[in-house]
Design an enzyme around this catalytic site. Structure first.
Site: not given
Ligand code: AMP
Length: 386
Positions: A180, A207, A211, A240, A283, A378
């Site tokens: 990252h 982060h 991941g 993971r 999440m 990124e």
């Molecule tokens: P990324 O890999 O940075 O795109 O993040 C993806 C993760 O962010 C997934 O687990 C999503 O469920 C979580 N996520 C995105 N928006 C929210 C939110 N409002 N509340 C909780 N989790 C979120």
């Protein structure tokens, strides 16, 4: 205006963004898109500056069987329909091995060297290199830059990057790399503008996305990271496990007869929030579920963030600020509040209103350590390097 194409290629998707470069060298995002469903249900989707859809099409599976084909289809669309001819292409490459501590202009020799690191990131590196090789073959004069997720961590002292195994293995490349890095580098570069009061201090950046990892920044440089040899270590992630006693892997081999391929699949795709909850790797879904196992997976995630923050605080010999970023870190006020509770022993407290509003600074006035939310980018970092 000159443009830069940024490519982030995975096993089943190729994501891309286009940035225009103005006369003063500033970058302006023009386009964001991806070819996904490669080899299954190929689709090209792209949106413009305001998020408006500019492409949405499906292809037969034979037309896009692999990453080079996806790159060719997306490239033809950009060239022939968007009429874009980039001055250079920047690529996300997960592994820069022990030597690359900065982005590199790609040629055949560099590609050969990066291919050697495929064994260190078998699920990512070959896919990251596929579009580089296809552009090198078809457009040899187009400059390409490889930007590494590991590079930002190459300043670490040896003691942070070795495992307690015979040193000859370290020399062979079995060591902690950290990942990252493009995200952490973007945050380190952005702090002097958005939060100059902490930019040169001791900062933990979390982060938290599909991941997840954390990085200890001292004066804007990485001194420690929760990820190691591969992107499996540290915090639990979507699929993971995060930190795992290697004895568990030995048990799965000896008692369950799992092969290396089965273990790889298991560790990268079946563990983490998904394995623990039995419900989802997402999440948002876990937070809205009534199932106690979903609640437990979320509690486990928050607990581990707190634990590893303690480890990084020890590496930094104290902490002057904590920064949340990525999908969960930027968007989930409840998770941020719960992580802050785990840091209460440091004197951390959250301002509930600022947290709910996703403000830049979300800690209360009495908090001994200020807490920030800084969106990561990124792709912009890759474009800047390029
Ligand atoms: P990324 O890999 O940075 O795109 O993040 C993806 C993760 O962010 C997934 O687990 C999503 O469920 C979580 N996520 C995105 N928006 C929210 C939110 N409002 N509340 C909780 N989790 C979120």
């Amino acid at each position: 205006m000159d443009t830069i194409l940024v490519v982030n290629a995975g096993s089943s998707s190729v994501k891309f963004q286009v940035f225009a470069v103005d006369g003063e060298g500033r970058l302006h995002r023009q386009l964001k898109g991806q070819m996904d469903g490669i080899g299954s249900r190929p689709r090209l989707r792209a949106s413009g500056i305001n998020g408006d859809a500019v492409a949405e099409r499906a292809y037969p599976i034979e037309a896009v069987p692999d990453v080079p084909a996806a790159m060719a289809v997306a490239g033809a669309w950009l060239r022939d329909e968007v009429r874009m001819t980039p001055m250079a292409v920047g690529h996300r490459v997960v592994h820069g091995g022990p030597d690359y501590d900065a982005p590199v202009l790609v040629d055949h020799a560099v590609v050969a060297r990066l291919e050697r690191y495929a064994a260190l990131a078998p699920l990512h590196q070959p896919h990251n290199l596929a579009p580089i090789k296809s552009i090198l073959a078809n457009f040899p004069a187009l400059p390409q830059v490889a930007c590494f997720d590991t590079a930002f961590h190459r300043d670490h002292p040896d003691v942070a990057d070795v495992y307690a195994i015979p040193y000859r293995l370290h020399e062979e490349g079995v060591r902690r790399y950290g990942f990252h890095g493009l995200s952490y580098e973007y945050i380190a570069k952005t702090l002097p503008e958005c939060a100059p009061e902490i930019a040169s201090r001791r900062v933990i950046v979390a982060h938290l996305g599909s991941g997840a990892s954390m990085c200890a920044l001292s004066g804007g440089r990485s001194i420690e990271n929760t990820l190691g040899f591969t992107a499996l270590d540290g915090l639990p992630m979507g699929t993971r496990p995060g930190q795992l006693d290697p004895g568990v892997v030995l048990y799965l081999m000896s008692a369950k007869g799992m092969t290396a391929t089965e273990l790889q699949n298991f560790l990268y795709k079946e563990c983490g929030l998904k394995g623990l909850s039995g419900i989802s790797n997402d999440m948002r879904e876990l937070q809205s579920s009534q199932d106690p196992r979903a609640a437990f997976a979320v509690e486990y995630f928050v607990y581990r963030v707190g634990l590893q923050a303690g480890m990084l605080a020890a590496a930094l010999q104290g902490i002057d600020a904590f920064v949340f970023t990525a999908g969960i870190g930027e968007n989930s006020a409840p998770i941020r509040a719960r992580v802050a509770e785990k840091l209460a022993w440091l004197g951390v407290s959250i301002d509930a209103g600022a947290n709910a509003a996703h403000a830049l600074k979300i800690s209360g006035p009495a908090s001994s350590v200020p807490i920030y939310v800084v969106p990561t980018d990124e792709e912009r970092m890759i474009a800047e390097h390029t």
